[in-house]
Write a protein that holds these residues in place. Sequence first.
Motif, PDB file in Angstrom:
ATOM      1  N   GLN A  58     -11.334  39.602 -18.364  1.00  0.00           N
ATOM      2  CA  GLN A  58     -12.392  39.358 -18.075  1.00  0.00           C
ATOM      3  C   GLN A  58     -13.224  37.924 -18.117  1.00  0.00           C
ATOM      4  O   GLN A  58     -14.287  37.070 -17.895  1.00  0.00           O
ATOM      5  CB  GLN A  58     -13.191  39.702 -20.245  1.00  0.00           C
ATOM      6  N   LEU A  59     -12.983  37.058 -19.558  1.00  0.00           N
ATOM      7  CA  LEU A  59     -12.527  35.314 -18.938  1.00  0.00           C
ATOM      8  C   LEU A  59     -12.337  35.224 -17.727  1.00  0.00           C
ATOM      9  O   LEU A  59     -12.812  34.109 -16.971  1.00  0.00           O
ATOM     10  CB  LEU A  59     -11.917  34.955 -20.432  1.00  0.00           C
ATOM     11  N   ILE A  87     -16.928  25.338 -12.243  1.00  0.00           N
ATOM     12  CA  ILE A  87     -15.841  25.778 -13.491  1.00  0.00           C
ATOM     13  C   ILE A  87     -17.131  26.408 -13.811  1.00  0.00           C
ATOM     14  O   ILE A  87     -17.931  25.685 -14.618  1.00  0.00           O
ATOM     15  CB  ILE A  87     -15.296  25.563 -13.434  1.00  0.00           C
ATOM     16  N   ALA A  88     -17.396  27.547 -14.709  1.00  0.00           N
ATOM     17  CA  ALA A  88     -18.326  27.536 -16.269  1.00  0.00           C
ATOM     18  C   ALA A  88     -18.363  26.746 -16.779  1.00  0.00           C
ATOM     19  O   ALA A  88     -17.396  26.335 -17.244  1.00  0.00           O
ATOM     20  CB  ALA A  88     -18.847  29.018 -16.314  1.00  0.00           C
ATOM     21  N   ASN A 124     -15.892  25.741 -23.106  1.00  0.00           N
ATOM     22  CA  ASN A 124     -14.434  25.045 -23.310  1.00  0.00           C
ATOM     23  C   ASN A 124     -13.401  25.752 -23.904  1.00  0.00           C
ATOM     24  O   ASN A 124     -12.011  25.624 -23.748  1.00  0.00           O
ATOM     25  CB  ASN A 124     -14.372  23.703 -23.368  1.00  0.00           C
ATOM     26  N   HIS A 125     -13.683  26.183 -25.206  1.00  0.00           N
ATOM     27  CA  HIS A 125     -13.217  26.463 -26.555  1.00  0.00           C
ATOM     28  C   HIS A 125     -12.227  27.994 -25.208  1.00  0.00           C
ATOM     29  O   HIS A 125     -10.680  28.933 -25.350  1.00  0.00           O
ATOM     30  CB  HIS A 125     -13.615  27.699 -27.810  1.00  0.00           C
ATOM     31  N   GLU A 126     -12.859  28.956 -24.844  1.00  0.00           N
ATOM     32  CA  GLU A 126     -12.059  30.146 -23.975  1.00  0.00           C
ATOM     33  C   GLU A 126     -11.245  29.463 -22.415  1.00  0.00           C
ATOM     34  O   GLU A 126     -10.538  30.298 -22.739  1.00  0.00           O
ATOM     35  CB  GLU A 126     -13.112  31.274 -23.596  1.00  0.00           C
ATOM     36  N   PHE A 149      -7.250  30.836 -23.367  1.00  0.00           N
ATOM     37  CA  PHE A 149      -7.394  32.456 -22.616  1.00  0.00           C
ATOM     38  C   PHE A 149      -7.115  31.560 -20.454  1.00  0.00           C
ATOM     39  O   PHE A 149      -5.922  32.887 -20.819  1.00  0.00           O
ATOM     40  CB  PHE A 149      -8.674  32.911 -22.615  1.00  0.00           C
ATOM     41  N   LEU A 150      -7.431  30.934 -20.851  1.00  0.00           N
ATOM     42  CA  LEU A 150      -6.654  30.426 -18.688  1.00  0.00           C
ATOM     43  C   LEU A 150      -5.600  29.489 -18.664  1.00  0.00           C
ATOM     44  O   LEU A 150      -4.982  28.659 -19.729  1.00  0.00           O
ATOM     45  CB  LEU A 150      -7.809  29.480 -18.631  1.00  0.00           C
ATOM     46  N   THR A 151      -4.871  30.189 -17.922  1.00  0.00           N
ATOM     47  CA  THR A 151      -3.227  29.330 -18.375  1.00  0.00           C
ATOM     48  C   THR A 151      -3.534  28.882 -16.601  1.00  0.00           C
ATOM     49  O   THR A 151      -4.161  28.745 -16.152  1.00  0.00           O
ATOM     50  CB  THR A 151      -2.162  30.473 -17.908  1.00  0.00           C
ATOM     51  N   PRO A 152      -2.307  27.774 -16.646  1.00  0.00           N
ATOM     52  CA  PRO A 152      -2.948  27.471 -15.032  1.00  0.00           C
ATOM     53  C   PRO A 152      -2.454  27.842 -14.388  1.00  0.00           C
ATOM     54  O   PRO A 152      -3.068  27.781 -12.998  1.00  0.00           O
ATOM     55  CB  PRO A 152      -0.783  25.818 -15.163  1.00  0.00           C
ATOM     56  N   PHE A 153      -1.909  29.019 -14.266  1.00  0.00           N
ATOM     57  CA  PHE A 153      -0.979  30.311 -12.997  1.00  0.00           C
ATOM     58  C   PHE A 153      -2.550  30.646 -12.903  1.00  0.00           C
ATOM     59  O   PHE A 153      -2.835  31.032 -11.770  1.00  0.00           O
ATOM     60  CB  PHE A 153      -0.212  30.780 -13.310  1.00  0.00           C
TER      61      PHE A 153
END
Length: 186
Positions: free
Chosen positions: A83-84, A98-99, A112-114, A118-122
């Motif tokens: 979802q993120l 980027i939001a 920025n916390h999410e 949760f977001l990886t470099p990939f």
Amino acid sequence: GSPDLLDEPLGQYGFVVVQDPDDRAELFPAVMPAGRKTDMLKDLTKTLQRWDFAVLALSVVLINLPYLPDVYVPTHDSMYGFQLFYFFYNNFFFHGEIAQWMPYDSFGLLSNHEQLAFLTPFNYLAGLIGAVVRFENVLLLFKLSILFQQFIFLLGMYLLSRLIFFSRATTFIVCLASFSCGADLY
């Protein structure tokens, strides 16, 4: 111990641990029949040594294959991660940025916390490539980013295991065990 085992030459034989009645483990050479089976095993070992990483990479693809179709939707934490990814990818896809905040989630706080959690470099790489080629299937893009992440993890484990272990078979087993539990990413 058995005296006939001690008389065997140590050259092409392995070792077996035999427990004697005094509960002391003794090391004896294992008696293996020499011949065709041993030669076939050596040839198979040489072949696997040349193709061990390719077999591991193919195993990663085969493990992930059931999860790639759109009929499979991630659950639990992976669903929240998706979802993120969907939120950030859509914002980047349609607005080119980027939001920075989440008006409908996290009480409208900054994102920025999410983003960090949760977001990886990939995910970023997949989002960038998807936006450049205008890829609209976000679920498949998310799954491919996880697959690429598992490949990089496998490569790192393979290189680290090659440094730590002398045996290529040990490296193969360690890598196989380490990424086999990665299916819980879905």
